[in-house]
Design a protein around this motif. Structure first.
Motif, PDB file in Angstrom:
ATOM      1  N   GLU A  64      -2.908 -10.857   3.413  1.00 25.77           N
ATOM      2  CA  GLU A  64      -3.173  -9.887   4.485  1.00 25.77           C
ATOM      3  C   GLU A  64      -1.898  -9.283   5.065  1.00 25.77           C
ATOM      4  OE1 GLU A  64      -3.950 -11.908   8.604  1.00 25.77           O
ATOM      5  OE2 GLU A  64      -5.036 -13.044   7.071  1.00 25.77           O
ATOM      6  N   GLY A  65      -1.999  -7.994   5.322  1.00 23.31           N
ATOM      7  CA  GLY A  65      -0.876  -7.279   5.904  1.00 23.31           C
ATOM      8  C   GLY A  65       0.026  -6.593   4.891  1.00 23.31           C
ATOM      9  N   TYR A  66      -0.059  -6.993   3.626  1.00 22.61           N
ATOM     10  CA  TYR A  66       0.766  -6.351   2.607  1.00 22.61           C
ATOM     11  C   TYR A  66       0.236  -4.960   2.305  1.00 22.61           C
ATOM     12  CZ  TYR A  66       3.471 -10.438   1.121  1.00 22.61           C
ATOM     13  OH  TYR A  66       4.341 -11.484   1.057  1.00 22.61           O
ATOM     14  N   GLU A  67       1.152  -4.020   2.124  1.00 20.66           N
ATOM     15  CA  GLU A  67       0.755  -2.680   1.708  1.00 20.66           C
ATOM     16  C   GLU A  67       0.770  -2.636   0.180  1.00 20.66           C
ATOM     17  OE1 GLU A  67       1.701   2.033   2.403  1.00 20.66           O
ATOM     18  OE2 GLU A  67       3.295   0.598   2.817  1.00 20.66           O
ATOM     19  N   MET A  68      -0.354  -2.223  -0.387  1.00 22.12           N
ATOM     20  CA  MET A  68      -0.496  -2.149  -1.841  1.00 22.12           C
ATOM     21  C   MET A  68      -0.307  -0.700  -2.275  1.00 22.12           C
ATOM     22  SD  MET A  68      -0.940  -5.309  -2.170  1.00 22.12           S
ATOM     23  CE  MET A  68      -1.117  -5.368  -3.934  1.00 22.12           C
ATOM     24  N   VAL A  69       0.639  -0.505  -3.175  1.00 21.93           N
ATOM     25  CA  VAL A  69       0.954   0.830  -3.671  1.00 21.93           C
ATOM     26  C   VAL A  69       0.825   0.805  -5.189  1.00 21.93           C
ATOM     27  CG1 VAL A  69       2.707   2.637  -3.800  1.00 21.93           C
ATOM     28  CG2 VAL A  69       2.561   1.197  -1.762  1.00 21.93           C
ATOM     29  N   SER A  70       0.079   1.742  -5.723  1.00 24.22           N
ATOM     30  CA  SER A  70      -0.175   1.816  -7.166  1.00 24.22           C
ATOM     31  C   SER A  70       0.893   2.631  -7.876  1.00 24.22           C
ATOM     32  CB  SER A  70      -1.549   2.454  -7.402  1.00 24.22           C
ATOM     33  OG  SER A  70      -1.761   2.669  -8.777  1.00 24.22           O
ATOM     34  N   ASN A  71       1.078   2.361  -9.157  1.00 26.67           N
ATOM     35  CA  ASN A  71       1.949   3.192  -9.991  1.00 26.67           C
ATOM     36  C   ASN A  71       1.266   4.515 -10.332  1.00 26.67           C
ATOM     37  OD1 ASN A  71       3.936   1.255 -10.069  1.00 26.67           O
ATOM     38  ND2 ASN A  71       3.202   0.359 -11.967  1.00 26.67           N
ATOM     39  N   ASP A  72      -0.050   4.552 -10.163  1.00 26.01           N
ATOM     40  CA  ASP A  72      -0.829   5.767 -10.433  1.00 26.01           C
ATOM     41  C   ASP A  72      -0.829   6.620  -9.164  1.00 26.01           C
ATOM     42  OD1 ASP A  72      -2.686   7.730 -11.026  1.00 26.01           O
ATOM     43  OD2 ASP A  72      -4.078   6.342 -11.991  1.00 26.01           O
ATOM     44  N   GLU A  73      -0.273   7.810  -9.257  1.00 28.18           N
ATOM     45  CA  GLU A  73      -0.155   8.682  -8.079  1.00 28.18           C
ATOM     46  C   GLU A  73      -1.505   9.089  -7.500  1.00 28.18           C
ATOM     47  OE1 GLU A  73       2.350  11.968  -9.122  1.00 28.18           O
ATOM     48  OE2 GLU A  73       4.070  10.682  -9.515  1.00 28.18           O
ATOM     49  N   LYS A  74      -2.585   8.969  -8.291  1.00 28.90           N
ATOM     50  CA  LYS A  74      -3.930   9.337  -7.807  1.00 28.90           C
ATOM     51  C   LYS A  74      -4.478   8.301  -6.827  1.00 28.90           C
ATOM     52  CE  LYS A  74      -4.791  10.411 -12.290  1.00 28.90           C
ATOM     53  NZ  LYS A  74      -5.570  10.168 -13.444  1.00 28.90           N
ATOM     54  N   ASP A  75      -3.972   7.072  -6.883  1.00 30.06           N
ATOM     55  CA  ASP A  75      -4.447   6.006  -6.005  1.00 30.06           C
ATOM     56  C   ASP A  75      -3.723   6.049  -4.668  1.00 30.06           C
ATOM     57  OD1 ASP A  75      -6.116   5.080  -8.012  1.00 30.06           O
ATOM     58  OD2 ASP A  75      -4.648   3.627  -8.741  1.00 30.06           O
ATOM     59  N   GLU A  76      -4.498   5.967  -3.590  1.00 30.48           N
ATOM     60  CA  GLU A  76      -3.934   5.940  -2.242  1.00 30.48           C
ATOM     61  C   GLU A  76      -3.443   4.516  -1.913  1.00 30.48           C
ATOM     62  OE1 GLU A  76      -3.631   8.372   0.185  1.00 30.48           O
ATOM     63  OE2 GLU A  76      -4.118   9.779  -1.424  1.00 30.48           O
ATOM     64  N   PRO A  77      -2.307   4.386  -1.253  1.00 26.10           N
ATOM     65  CA  PRO A  77      -1.867   3.065  -0.787  1.00 26.10           C
ATOM     66  C   PRO A  77      -2.858   2.516   0.242  1.00 26.10           C
ATOM     67  CG  PRO A  77      -0.130   4.705  -0.516  1.00 26.10           C
ATOM     68  CD  PRO A  77      -1.371   5.436  -0.905  1.00 26.10           C
ATOM     69  N   PHE A  78      -2.932   1.199   0.334  1.00 25.69           N
ATOM     70  CA  PHE A  78      -3.793   0.574   1.344  1.00 25.69           C
ATOM     71  C   PHE A  78      -3.173  -0.744   1.762  1.00 25.69           C
ATOM     72  CE2 PHE A  78      -5.195  -1.000  -2.710  1.00 25.69           C
ATOM     73  CZ  PHE A  78      -5.464  -2.343  -2.500  1.00 25.69           C
ATOM     74  N   VAL A  79      -3.603  -1.253   2.907  1.00 23.96           N
ATOM     75  CA  VAL A  79      -3.101  -2.519   3.434  1.00 23.96           C
ATOM     76  C   VAL A  79      -4.201  -3.562   3.305  1.00 23.96           C
ATOM     77  CG1 VAL A  79      -2.262  -3.704   5.510  1.00 23.96           C
ATOM     78  CG2 VAL A  79      -1.546  -1.350   5.027  1.00 23.96           C
ATOM     79  N   LEU A  80      -3.841  -4.753   2.807  1.00 19.74           N
ATOM     80  CA  LEU A  80      -4.811  -5.834   2.701  1.00 19.74           C
ATOM     81  C   LEU A  80      -5.232  -6.275   4.097  1.00 19.74           C
ATOM     82  CD1 LEU A  80      -3.228  -7.977  -0.142  1.00 19.74           C
ATOM     83  CD2 LEU A  80      -5.267  -6.547  -0.286  1.00 19.74           C
TER      84      LEU A  80
END
Length: 123
Positions: free
Chosen positions: A28-44
């Motif tokens: 929890e609290g980590y920001e998840m960022v994808s290598n795919d530019e189409k995916d939006e970052p999100f926070v657990l």
């Protein structure tokens, strides 16, 4: 691991763990960022984690982990599979991380009774 190991029709020895293993990819609290530019970052969110397959031979698209099914609730993590029994001749320890293997080695050496597992195994 359930989607991967569950497909193999095995009897599994699971070591219950009181808290999730510290080798989880993110909690929890980590920001998840994808290598795919189409995916939006999100926070657990609270009580969520991100898990990754231990098998480094798998390509990311082959792994059945959070990259496929997303965040996992911490309450869904009850233990770690440490031994798999498929048949009388096809069984053995599950290869987990080095950290986990060290923690589980004494249990496997001292307390594991394969013959007892065989009695209850449904082939």
């Amino acid at each position: 691991m359930a989607p991967t190991i569950g497909e193999q029709a095995s009897t599994l020895l699971v070591r219950k763990i009181p808290i999730a293993d510290p080798t989880l990819a993110a909690t929890e609290g980590y920001e998840m960022v994808s290598n795919d530019e189409k995916d939006e970052p999100f926070v657990l969110e609270k009580d969520q984690c991100w898990v990754l397959a231990d098998n480094d031979k798998l390509k990311p698209k082959e792994a059945k982990d959070s990259r496929l099914f997303g965040p996992v609730s911490m309450t869904d993590i009850v233990g770690r599979v440490i031994y798999s029994l498929r048949t009388a001749v096809d069984h053995g320890p599950v290869l987990n991380s080095h950290y986990s293997m060290r923690k589980d080695s004494s249990l496997l050496e001292i307390e594991l009774d394969v013959n007892d597992m065989m009695k209850n195994h449904k082939a």
